[in-house]
Write a protein that holds these residues in place. Sequence first.
Motif, PDB file in Angstrom:
ATOM      1  N   VAL A 280      38.191  27.364  50.005  1.00 17.29           N
ATOM      2  CA  VAL A 280      38.399  26.790  48.312  1.00 17.29           C
ATOM      3  C   VAL A 280      38.257  28.282  47.526  1.00 17.29           C
ATOM      4  O   VAL A 280      37.341  28.658  47.169  1.00 17.29           O
ATOM      5  N   PRO A 281      39.460  28.706  47.229  1.00 19.29           N
ATOM      6  CA  PRO A 281      39.499  29.961  46.281  1.00 19.29           C
ATOM      7  C   PRO A 281      39.127  29.700  45.094  1.00 19.29           C
ATOM      8  O   PRO A 281      38.948  28.717  44.326  1.00 19.29           O
ATOM      9  N   ALA A 282      38.321  30.775  44.500  1.00 23.20           N
ATOM     10  CA  ALA A 282      37.561  30.660  43.230  1.00 23.20           C
ATOM     11  C   ALA A 282      38.752  30.862  42.188  1.00 23.20           C
ATOM     12  O   ALA A 282      38.493  30.320  40.976  1.00 23.20           O
ATOM     13  N   GLY A 283      39.840  31.158  42.457  1.00 25.43           N
ATOM     14  CA  GLY A 283      40.990  31.218  41.660  1.00 25.43           C
ATOM     15  C   GLY A 283      42.298  32.197  41.999  1.00 25.43           C
ATOM     16  O   GLY A 283      42.125  32.708  42.892  1.00 25.43           O
TER      17      GLY A 283
ATOM     18  N   ALA B   9      39.272  35.146  46.057  1.00 28.66           N
ATOM     19  CA  ALA B   9      40.259  35.076  44.836  1.00 28.66           C
ATOM     20  C   ALA B   9      41.565  35.476  45.381  1.00 28.66           C
ATOM     21  O   ALA B   9      41.659  36.345  45.876  1.00 28.66           O
ATOM     22  N   VAL B  10      42.476  34.822  44.987  1.00 30.63           N
ATOM     23  CA  VAL B  10      43.917  35.050  45.304  1.00 30.63           C
ATOM     24  C   VAL B  10      44.692  35.897  44.287  1.00 30.63           C
ATOM     25  O   VAL B  10      44.474  35.245  43.011  1.00 30.63           O
ATOM     26  N   LEU B  11      45.005  37.026  44.396  1.00 29.56           N
ATOM     27  CA  LEU B  11      45.684  37.729  43.682  1.00 29.56           C
ATOM     28  C   LEU B  11      47.377  37.709  43.679  1.00 29.56           C
ATOM     29  O   LEU B  11      47.569  38.127  44.712  1.00 29.56           O
ATOM     30  N   ILE B  12      47.998  37.281  42.982  1.00 33.92           N
ATOM     31  CA  ILE B  12      49.399  37.363  42.861  1.00 33.92           C
ATOM     32  C   ILE B  12      49.929  38.421  42.285  1.00 33.92           C
ATOM     33  O   ILE B  12      49.849  38.505  40.962  1.00 33.92           O
ATOM     34  N   ASN B  13      50.252  39.063  43.170  1.00 34.75           N
ATOM     35  CA  ASN B  13      50.541  40.684  42.595  1.00 34.75           C
ATOM     36  C   ASN B  13      52.099  40.849  42.365  1.00 34.75           C
ATOM     37  O   ASN B  13      52.936  40.019  42.820  1.00 34.75           O
ATOM     38  N   LYS B  14      52.459  41.930  42.040  1.00 30.01           N
ATOM     39  CA  LYS B  14      53.799  42.555  41.679  1.00 30.01           C
ATOM     40  C   LYS B  14      54.409  41.495  40.502  1.00 30.01           C
ATOM     41  O   LYS B  14      55.479  41.049  40.854  1.00 30.01           O
ATOM     42  N   MET B  15      53.832  40.798  39.425  1.00 34.91           N
ATOM     43  CA  MET B  15      54.216  39.815  38.837  1.00 34.91           C
ATOM     44  C   MET B  15      55.224  40.469  37.678  1.00 34.91           C
ATOM     45  O   MET B  15      56.056  39.759  37.310  1.00 34.91           O
TER      46      MET B  15
END
Length: 536
Positions: free
Chosen positions: A191-194, A158-164
């Motif tokens: 293929v990332p899960a999300g 999973a890709v975490l887009i951090n510091k939103m």
Amino acid sequence: MTMVSPAAVTYPPTRLPASPPTERLSLVVVGHVDHGKSTIIGRLLADTGSLPDGKLEQIRQLCARTARPFEYAFLLDALKDERAQGITIDSARVFFTSAKRTYVIIDAPGHIEFLKNMVSGAARAASAFLVIDAREGIQENTRRHGYLMGMLGIRQVAVLINKMDLVNYDERAYRSLVVEFGRFLGQVGVVPAGFIPVSGAQGDNLTEPSAAMSWYRGPTALEMLDGFSPEPTPLEKPFRMPVQDVYKFTAQGDDRRIIAGTVESGRLAVGDTVVFHPSGKRSRVRSIEKFNGSAPPHTGAGSATGFTLDEQIYVARGQIAAREGEPAPKAASRLAVSLFWLGKRPLVTGRDYILKLGSARVRARLESVERVIDASDLELTEHKPRVDRHDVADCILRLKTPVALDLVDELAGTSRFVLVDDYEISGGGIVRSVAGEPGRSALGLPSRLAVVEEVEQELDADAASLGPWLAAEDRVVYRLAGGREVEPLWAAAVMLLEAGASVLLGIAPDAREQVSRLTRSLDPARVETRWVTAAS
Ligand code: GDP
């Protein structure tokens, strides 16, 4: 939990649940430096109540005393320090727990350790969080780590887009990273899960949905993890026992033999039919023997075991015993592998090595190198003819005789091997796929493709030296070059390669990335590829 000043945050209880769930999943958190990996881990530990009693408070007080702002990342450092001193919550690793299962965080102190552990199977991560700083965006290591996930076969990413919080929880900032990084991951086969927009510092979307990002309707990071598949325990996998030894009974008139080894995975019972690979011979299990004990009716993963058979078939050390009715191991002499090299001398073509897999030992040679990553700086090279110390590489190995094995995605234990160079273990790796015997060229050899960056369509000396390699074994060689249009040139090259010919493909230096991507779609078992890059 969002948009509140740190003073107003209420902290969850820092107590482990009375009886933590027994199911486990290993997780590695990767990403560019300072993008927030430690903060996210610290926050997950705190927000799931997985910290030892008083730990959070202790760190907060320490920060207050030293006039530093509190950081969740310090939690991880504090736990690591304790571990180093031997006072610790667990002897080896950091855990956190959801209602569903326990997560084991695989420590990745450095690239080399991480790669070594992953490739050798010492600590394989079943899942990964790839962290990207929403403000800084994609950096070098973001790409490299993404690439490594693909190469190492970590499927649950999973890709975490951090510091939103630093981009005002802006949906567009999130979306543009999803598009850009999603495209890159597609190219490296992940293929990332999300993609989850989070804030490690504020706790958004980690264990609780974020009120500040109501536009995001997907799962939280913890929900995503809980949706991943657990690792089956080795007992639930197909039976595999590499044969270590065959002992003869010594009593007079008794011609039975005991087949001995350690069970890697699965179970075996008296009456089961076992098949030995790669020979394919089979027989029924008459008894399971125990040294200095009564004969048990069955055995399973982890046990040192011996069994006797109904018929006296020839079985030798090095074969793998499997159970009829379960998926069989493969037998192969050309292997597509990922390996980690530690030898003082580089791994090169034209030299004999010994490959040890299970209890088998066979002569092996490096046939070709598909791509190499230098583990010290994670620099990726697509066209390097050897594997240096501390490199990780995708390669094709050719064995003198076939061995039985499994692919890493199916059964990791019997997919692991080591390579011995001159009596020293110099590398280790996993079998990714069985390369199969190439069969497209007239002589049953793989076609050869050389890609040359040509400046004004002039062949330089390096490129010309590829001639003998391309034409070896009487292959027909075509030279294709010209123009800026890569697609038609590529279509022609593929047709010729499939017909068994070799191709010298001349491309403009600026088409390098595009062609490099295209070559990845070729089956390495059928087409060997070499590159000559124009000096820049
Ligand atoms: P690592 O090197 O990837 O482990 O990064 P750290 O977890 O050490 O974080 C680097 C810096 O970014 C620290 O100062 C953190 O406080 C800060 N940081 C991490 N996550 C966030 C976040 O979500 N929001 C903000 N504002 N800062 C963050």
